[in-house]
Design a protein around this motif. Structure first.
Motif, PDB file in Angstrom:
ATOM      1  N   PRO A  24      43.222  55.174  60.939  1.00  8.47           N
ATOM      2  CA  PRO A  24      44.010  54.614  59.838  1.00  8.47           C
ATOM      3  C   PRO A  24      43.260  53.556  59.041  1.00  8.47           C
ATOM      4  O   PRO A  24      43.504  53.386  57.845  1.00  8.47           O
ATOM      5  N   VAL A  25      42.344  52.838  59.682  1.00  8.07           N
ATOM      6  CA  VAL A  25      41.527  51.862  58.955  1.00  8.07           C
ATOM      7  C   VAL A  25      40.636  52.597  57.948  1.00  8.07           C
ATOM      8  O   VAL A  25      40.479  52.158  56.796  1.00  8.07           O
ATOM      9  N   PHE A  26      40.067  53.724  58.366  1.00 10.75           N
ATOM     10  CA  PHE A  26      39.225  54.539  57.480  1.00 10.75           C
ATOM     11  C   PHE A  26      40.040  55.019  56.277  1.00 10.75           C
ATOM     12  O   PHE A  26      39.553  55.015  55.145  1.00 10.75           O
ATOM     13  N   ILE A  27      41.286  55.442  56.524  1.00  9.81           N
ATOM     14  CA  ILE A  27      42.158  55.872  55.435  1.00  9.81           C
ATOM     15  C   ILE A  27      42.368  54.732  54.447  1.00  9.81           C
ATOM     16  O   ILE A  27      42.270  54.912  53.223  1.00  9.81           O
ATOM     17  N   ALA A  28      42.663  53.543  54.979  1.00 17.54           N
ATOM     18  CA  ALA A  28      42.934  52.392  54.115  1.00 17.54           C
ATOM     19  C   ALA A  28      41.711  52.005  53.294  1.00 17.54           C
ATOM     20  O   ALA A  28      41.822  51.674  52.108  1.00 17.54           O
ATOM     21  N   LEU A  29      40.528  52.045  53.915  1.00 19.81           N
ATOM     22  CA  LEU A  29      39.306  51.636  53.224  1.00 19.81           C
ATOM     23  C   LEU A  29      38.817  52.673  52.222  1.00 19.81           C
ATOM     24  O   LEU A  29      38.032  52.352  51.327  1.00 19.81           O
ATOM     25  N   LEU A  84      37.370  38.669  55.269  1.00 21.57           N
ATOM     26  CA  LEU A  84      37.302  38.899  53.829  1.00 21.57           C
ATOM     27  C   LEU A  84      37.754  40.316  53.483  1.00 21.57           C
ATOM     28  O   LEU A  84      38.439  40.537  52.476  1.00 21.57           O
ATOM     29  N   THR A  85      37.371  41.281  54.325  1.00 20.94           N
ATOM     30  CA  THR A  85      37.810  42.662  54.115  1.00 20.94           C
ATOM     31  C   THR A  85      39.323  42.777  54.287  1.00 20.94           C
ATOM     32  O   THR A  85      39.997  43.492  53.534  1.00 20.94           O
ATOM     33  N   ALA A  86      39.866  42.077  55.268  1.00 22.97           N
ATOM     34  CA  ALA A  86      41.312  42.102  55.499  1.00 22.97           C
ATOM     35  C   ALA A  86      42.067  41.575  54.280  1.00 22.97           C
ATOM     36  O   ALA A  86      43.120  42.113  53.901  1.00 22.97           O
ATOM     37  N   LEU A  87      41.532  40.554  53.632  1.00 28.45           N
ATOM     38  CA  LEU A  87      42.168  40.018  52.427  1.00 28.45           C
ATOM     39  C   LEU A  87      42.190  41.055  51.318  1.00 28.45           C
ATOM     40  O   LEU A  87      43.176  41.189  50.585  1.00 28.45           O
ATOM     41  N   ASP A  88      41.095  41.805  51.175  1.00 25.52           N
ATOM     42  CA  ASP A  88      41.040  42.883  50.186  1.00 25.52           C
ATOM     43  C   ASP A  88      42.139  43.909  50.444  1.00 25.52           C
ATOM     44  O   ASP A  88      42.789  44.398  49.516  1.00 25.52           O
ATOM     45  N   MET A  89      42.331  44.264  51.713  1.00 29.16           N
ATOM     46  CA  MET A  89      43.340  45.260  52.068  1.00 29.16           C
ATOM     47  C   MET A  89      44.750  44.720  51.830  1.00 29.16           C
ATOM     48  O   MET A  89      45.630  45.428  51.333  1.00 29.16           O
ATOM     49  N   LEU A  90      44.994  43.468  52.154  1.00 28.74           N
ATOM     50  CA  LEU A  90      46.321  42.878  52.019  1.00 28.74           C
ATOM     51  C   LEU A  90      46.757  42.777  50.562  1.00 28.74           C
ATOM     52  O   LEU A  90      47.923  42.994  50.234  1.00 28.74           O
ATOM     53  N   PHE A  91      45.808  42.473  49.677  1.00 31.50           N
ATOM     54  CA  PHE A  91      46.152  42.263  48.271  1.00 31.50           C
ATOM     55  C   PHE A  91      45.726  43.425  47.378  1.00 31.50           C
ATOM     56  O   PHE A  91      45.751  43.299  46.152  1.00 31.50           O
ATOM     57  N   GLU A  92      45.318  44.537  47.979  1.00 32.16           N
ATOM     58  CA  GLU A  92      44.982  45.775  47.278  1.00 32.16           C
ATOM     59  C   GLU A  92      43.859  45.589  46.246  1.00 32.16           C
ATOM     60  O   GLU A  92      43.801  46.291  45.254  1.00 32.16           O
ATOM     61  N   ARG A  93      42.968  44.630  46.483  1.00 33.23           N
ATOM     62  CA  ARG A  93      41.892  44.397  45.530  1.00 33.23           C
ATOM     63  C   ARG A  93      40.971  45.599  45.411  1.00 33.23           C
ATOM     64  O   ARG A  93      40.549  45.974  44.319  1.00 33.23           O
ATOM     65  N   ARG A  94      40.661  46.213  46.564  1.00 32.28           N
ATOM     66  CA  ARG A  94      39.759  47.362  46.553  1.00 32.28           C
ATOM     67  C   ARG A  94      40.376  48.532  45.796  1.00 32.28           C
ATOM     68  O   ARG A  94      39.725  49.191  44.991  1.00 32.28           O
ATOM     69  N   THR A  95      41.677  48.797  46.040  1.00 35.86           N
ATOM     70  CA  THR A  95      42.358  49.901  45.371  1.00 35.86           C
ATOM     71  C   THR A  95      42.434  49.663  43.872  1.00 35.86           C
ATOM     72  O   THR A  95      42.220  50.589  43.072  1.00 35.86           O
ATOM     73  N   LYS A  96      42.734  48.430  43.447  1.00 33.04           N
ATOM     74  CA  LYS A  96      42.834  48.119  42.019  1.00 33.04           C
ATOM     75  C   LYS A  96      41.489  48.295  41.326  1.00 33.04           C
ATOM     76  O   LYS A  96      41.424  48.775  40.186  1.00 33.04           O
ATOM     77  N   ARG A  97      40.412  47.921  41.993  1.00 36.73           N
ATOM     78  CA  ARG A  97      39.084  48.114  41.417  1.00 36.73           C
ATOM     79  C   ARG A  97      38.815  49.590  41.200  1.00 36.73           C
ATOM     80  O   ARG A  97      38.285  50.004  40.173  1.00 36.73           O
ATOM     81  N   VAL A 181      51.818  51.072  52.854  1.00 36.46           N
ATOM     82  CA  VAL A 181      52.425  50.268  53.919  1.00 36.46           C
ATOM     83  C   VAL A 181      51.450  50.108  55.082  1.00 36.46           C
ATOM     84  O   VAL A 181      51.256  49.006  55.621  1.00 36.46           O
ATOM     85  N   VAL A 182      50.824  51.233  55.472  1.00 35.57           N
ATOM     86  CA  VAL A 182      49.854  51.196  56.577  1.00 35.57           C
ATOM     87  C   VAL A 182      48.665  50.315  56.214  1.00 35.57           C
ATOM     88  O   VAL A 182      48.152  49.554  57.050  1.00 35.57           O
ATOM     89  N   THR A 183      48.217  50.384  54.953  1.00 36.27           N
ATOM     90  CA  THR A 183      47.077  49.573  54.510  1.00 36.27           C
ATOM     91  C   THR A 183      47.358  48.089  54.684  1.00 36.27           C
ATOM     92  O   THR A 183      46.536  47.332  55.206  1.00 36.27           O
ATOM     93  N   ARG A 184      48.555  47.645  54.255  1.00 36.44           N
ATOM     94  CA  ARG A 184      48.895  46.227  54.391  1.00 36.44           C
ATOM     95  C   ARG A 184      49.052  45.831  55.863  1.00 36.44           C
ATOM     96  O   ARG A 184      48.645  44.749  56.275  1.00 36.44           O
ATOM     97  N   LEU A 185      49.663  46.707  56.651  1.00 36.53           N
ATOM     98  CA  LEU A 185      49.815  46.416  58.074  1.00 36.53           C
ATOM     99  C   LEU A 185      48.457  46.268  58.738  1.00 36.53           C
ATOM    100  O   LEU A 185      48.217  45.332  59.517  1.00 36.53           O
TER     101      LEU A 185
END
Length: 214
Positions: A24-29, A84-97, A181-185
């Motif tokens: 699931p981490v791979f999916i989120a990233l 730092l990576t966790a912060l990206d996942m929590l605030f969807e910075r990577r997805t928005k980029r 939801v899984v990404t934020r969790l």
């Protein structure tokens, strides 16, 4: 027949690297990536992790001692980067980029998680590297033993590859909302894991009542 100590080595590395938990981490990233891009990221991260873990299995203690880095310091650094990576996942910075860049993001190294955080510190993290150093050094540096430990590590990474290949079907089953939801969790869990790395490093350095370790 594989000796009991090598079965133990496989189980130890399996628990430390955690192929099931990494899916699931791979999916989120890799959220929003094409199947081909995911394959490229998966293979690149696994190859890099295999090389790093092999090097640490053979030369790990010498590498760290040679450049004056203690394992506690190594754990703290890995924890900070992972946070730092966790912060990206929590605030969807990577997805928005990625959404802003459209199709061009596949060629953008800044959005490629294969080296960081997948290869290191998630696959070849402080725990896995330290485990390789400890397991490979048990038989006094015997080369057959070291090769067997490396083989167990590669077998565990093979399990990781299987889980990564299942990422796309898992994402389809979850849907976009479920994936977010899984990404934020997982961002929360990664943040907690990062803090644990830092606490372990502080404890190992003797700053939290522990005995300093090299």
């Amino acid at each position: 027949m594989i000796g009991a100590e090598y079965i133990t080595a496989f189980v130890t590395l399996f628990v430390i690297i955690d192929p099931i938990g990494l899916a699931p981490v791979f999916i989120a990233l890799t959220l929003g990536e094409s199947h081909r891009a995911r394959l490229r990221i998966a293979f690149r991260s696994l190859i890099i992790a295999a090389v790093l873990l092999t090097l640490f299995g053979i030369f790990g203690d010498k590498i760290l001692a040679g450049i004056g880095i203690s394992m506690p310091a190594f754990r703290i650094a890995g924890g900070v980067l992972l946070f730092l990576t966790a912060l990206d996942m929590l605030f969807e910075r990577r997805t928005k980029r990625r959404e802003a860049q459209g199709e061009e993001h596949e060629a953008d190294p800044e959005t490629d998680p294969s080296v960081f955080p997948l290869a290191t510190p998630l696959l070849a993290g402080p725990g896995a590297m330290a485990t390789m150093i400890l397991l490979a050094g048990r038989e006094g540096g015997d080369w057959l033993h070291v090769v067997a430990i490396i083989a167990m590590m590669l077998l565990v990474l093979g399990c990781v590859l299987v889980m990564f290949l299942l990422a796309t079907p898992i994402e389809r089953a979850l849907g976009r909302t479920g994936t977010m939801v899984v990404t934020r969790l997982l961002g929360m869990l990664l943040a907690a894991l990062a803090i644990q790395f830092i606490l372990d490093g502080l404890h190992g350095a003797g700053l939290m009542g522990g005995v300093p370790t090299s």
